[in-house]
Write a protein that holds these residues in place. Structure first.
Motif, PDB file in Angstrom:
ATOM      1  N   TYR A  29       0.846  -1.205   0.000  1.00 17.14           N
ATOM      2  CA  TYR A  29       0.000   0.000   0.000  1.00 17.14           C
ATOM      3  C   TYR A  29       0.877   1.250   0.000  1.00 17.14           C
ATOM      4  N   LEU A  33       1.997   3.853  -3.331  1.00 15.93           N
ATOM      5  CA  LEU A  33       1.769   5.297  -3.248  1.00 15.93           C
ATOM      6  C   LEU A  33       3.062   6.091  -3.415  1.00 15.93           C
ATOM      7  N   PRO A 202       4.625  20.906  -2.236  1.00 12.47           N
ATOM      8  CA  PRO A 202       3.757  19.721  -2.260  1.00 12.47           C
ATOM      9  C   PRO A 202       3.624  19.059  -3.628  1.00 12.47           C
ATOM     10  N   GLY A 205       4.877  14.902  -7.345  1.00 12.84           N
ATOM     11  CA  GLY A 205       4.665  13.892  -8.377  1.00 12.84           C
ATOM     12  C   GLY A 205       3.618  12.898  -7.932  1.00 12.84           C
ATOM     13  N   ARG A 206       3.198  12.066  -8.877  1.00 13.26           N
ATOM     14  CA  ARG A 206       2.048  11.224  -8.561  1.00 13.26           C
ATOM     15  C   ARG A 206       2.481   9.852  -8.025  1.00 13.26           C
ATOM     16  N   LEU A 271      -8.056   5.564  -5.649  1.00 16.06           N
ATOM     17  CA  LEU A 271      -7.222   5.829  -4.475  1.00 16.06           C
ATOM     18  C   LEU A 271      -8.082   6.335  -3.323  1.00 16.06           C
ATOM     19  N   SER A 275      -8.486   4.608   0.315  1.00 18.41           N
ATOM     20  CA  SER A 275      -8.192   5.484   1.447  1.00 18.41           C
ATOM     21  C   SER A 275      -9.371   5.528   2.405  1.00 18.41           C
ATOM     22  N   LEU A 311      -6.615  15.719   4.940  1.00 20.99           N
ATOM     23  CA  LEU A 311      -5.488  15.615   4.002  1.00 20.99           C
ATOM     24  C   LEU A 311      -4.788  16.955   3.794  1.00 20.99           C
ATOM     25  N   LEU A 323       2.719  10.007   2.811  1.00 18.37           N
ATOM     26  CA  LEU A 323       1.685   9.062   2.398  1.00 18.37           C
ATOM     27  C   LEU A 323       0.469   9.126   3.329  1.00 18.37           C
ATOM     28  N   ILE A 328      -4.935   9.485   7.596  1.00 21.35           N
ATOM     29  CA  ILE A 328      -5.593   8.179   7.524  1.00 21.35           C
ATOM     30  C   ILE A 328      -5.575   7.453   8.874  1.00 21.35           C
TER      31      ILE A 328
END
Lengths: 423, 112
Positions: A29, A33, A202, A205-206, A271, A275, A311, A323, A328
């Motif tokens: 997981y 990410l 921030p 990148g993905r 995602l 989440s 978030l 992450l 979370i």
């Protein structure tokens, strides 16, 4: 061993195997990410932190956590006689009970996973050596004491004394809303601050591989049945209620996240779905045996939404919790622990009454005190550990390593053969 | 002799290949590519984090044709790839001075 013991032992063996699936689950997981240049490092962070904690658990962690409270104070277990778990072999198992060594290994997995959750904060920029040392210090100075407070119960015959939160305060935390999720989330927040932001935060990148992250999240969901179901300690209604509530909260967590995501961002994402599942699971963890299935729906739904709405805090306050362990794990963990004070159903296995069922403010006070105590202690001691490591060996990988990615620069491996032209 | 280079959407590969085959042109080289034109990428959202993906997946096709078949080839590619949407791509033509077919040693127009 009598037949009841054997039956309970069978369930706890099963639950221990199931909960261990959360180790690869968490690794994949978080790994999925991570950016493509850091997936292997992230996997190593989760496995490495788990391994360090597991060894320390056997050496002295079990004693510090589940040993008879030193001086009866409920602060820390007395590990004498429990070093190395050797004395648990051949120890008599009381009628109907599960062998202590099996409880020890079940709880070992909790300790290792809690450290692993913190690893979500460090993606792409922490020295691997510093992480392993941090893991050992944090398990010793934070997890073992806090887990003693929350998970160590006085024995029925009064021969051993447990932790102060579980017994003196009487707070309800079934499987670790405070000791596991909030604990790890607070540590992630502190470590992210001491570590500093990744370059380009921030806009870093993905995620490198969402299907891998979803696979990991799915493994976590399945493992969670062992996590919460095994926290009953045996085969009884409590295990059934815990499994039911766990499954339901995962689903309502998914819906909670997707509803607000669709309204606020325009798309329901995969995602977001995974989440929300995790947010719901974290929320129900402390409450799995103390609320009704409808209560679990509410907790999961709200926990999923809370995870979504928290978030953005990392950008507003500038901590790079890469992450999202804070969003979370920390916030839904706090929420689930406090929600017990409102939603606890007297007909549940825990038997406590929340405010909605005519319960008094006493339970709310106990839950608030548990959250506050763990928050303050973990925040302070994690900061101390991080500060000491930062000023001695250093926490952060070099700028060159960070740019190249930690997979190749630290571990001499790469995960993908494909090029990574994106931006 | 001309070299046609076309940078197109990946989904255009099948219709372009079919259109070229219909025009009697069967040889081509295809590359997986990343790029952007005037559209300058696309925004994706991960956990509320907006991420600009600047280079999007494209395919690049190279075809060598004789001067006589150039127009038919260009028509086939542009019609096969056309959707009217942003990002359909570009086609350009360059001069080719020599061609050799390795197996037979044929040269130039015989080798195209």
């Amino acid at each position: 061993m009598d037949i009841t013991s054997q039956v309970n032992t069978g369930w706890m063996l099963t639950a221990t195997v199931a909960v261990t699936f959360m180790l690869p689950g968490l690794a994949l997981y978080y790994g999925g990410l991570s950016r493509t240049k850091n997936i292997l490092n992230t996997v190593m962070v989760v496995f490495g932190g788990f391994a360090v904690t597991a060894v320390l658990w056997v050496l002295y962690g079990y004693g510090l956590t589940l040993g008879d409270s030193a001086g009866g104070a409920g602060i820390i277990g007395n590990p004498s006689g429990l070093f190395g778990l050797t004395s648990l072999m051949g120890a008599p198992t009381p009628e109907g009970a599960v062998p202590a060594i099996l409880i020890a290994v079940f709880q070992l997995v909790f300790a290792g996973l809690t450290v692993g959750i913190i690893g979500g904060a460090v993606e792409g920029r922490m020295k691997f050596s510093a992480w392993l040392i941090f893991s050992g210090l944090w398990a010793t100075l934070v997890y073992f004491p806090v887990a003693h407070w929350v998970f160590a119960f006085d024995s029925d015959d009064g021969s051993t004394v447990g932790g102060w939160i579980a017994n003196r305060v009487g707070a309800l935390d079934f499987a670790g809303g405070t000791a596991v999720h909030m604990n790890a989330g607070v540590a992630a927040l502190v470590l992210a601050v001491f570590l500093g932001r990744r370059r380009d935060f921030p806009a870093v990148g993905r995620p490198g591989n969402l299907p891998i992250a979803i696979l990991g999240g799915g493994l976590l969901m399945v493992g969670w049945y062992g996590f919460n179901g095994g926290s009953s300690g045996g085969i009884d209604e409590s295990a059934g209620v815990a499994l039911t509530n766990t499954l339901i909260a995962a689903c309502s967590g998914l819906l909670g996240w997707l509803i607000v995501e669709r309204l606020r961002r325009g798309s329901a994402t995969s995602l977001g779905a995974i989440s929300g599942v995790l947010g719901g699971l974290v929320g129900i963890t402390p409450a799995a045996n103390s609320v009704s299935p409808v209560g679990a729906v509410v907790i999961g739904l709200v926990a999923g939404m809370i995870a979504f709405f928290t978030l953005g805090l990392k950008e507003r306050f500038g901590y790079d919790d890469a992450l999202d362990a804070v969003a979370i794990h920390m916030f839904p963990g706090i929420f689930g622990t406090l929600a017990i004070a409102v939603l606890a159903d007297p007909s549940s296995p825990a038997g406590a009454a929340g405010l909605l069922y005519g319960g008094g403010l006493g339970l709310l006070g106990a839950q608030v005190l548990a959250v506050a105590a763990v928050f303050v202690y973990t925040f302070a001691v994690t900061a101390l550990i991080a500060w000491v490591l930062k000023t001695t060996i250093g926490l952060r990988a070099s700028e060159t390593q960070e740019r190249a990615g930690l997979d190749t620069s630290i571990h001499a491996e790469t995960a993908y053969e494909v090029d990574d032209i994106r931006s | 002799m001309k070299l046609i280079t076309a940078v197109l959407q990946p989904s255009a590969l099948a219709p372009v290949k079919a259109a070229l085959a219909e025009a009697g042109i069967t040889g081509m080289t295809v590359y997986e590519a990343k790029g952007h034109g005037a559209q300058a990428g696309k925004v994706e959202v991960y956990r509320s984090q907006k991420i600009l993906v600047e280079f999007l997946p494209k395919i690049s096709i190279e075809v060598i044709v004789t001067d006589a078949t150039l127009d038919a080839a260009l028509t086939a590619i542009s019609e096969g790839a056309h959707t009217g949407q942003i990002g359909d791509g570009k086609i350009w033509v360059s001069e080719v001075s020599r061609v050799i077919r390795v197996r037979t040693g044929e040269t130039d127009e015989d080798a195209v």
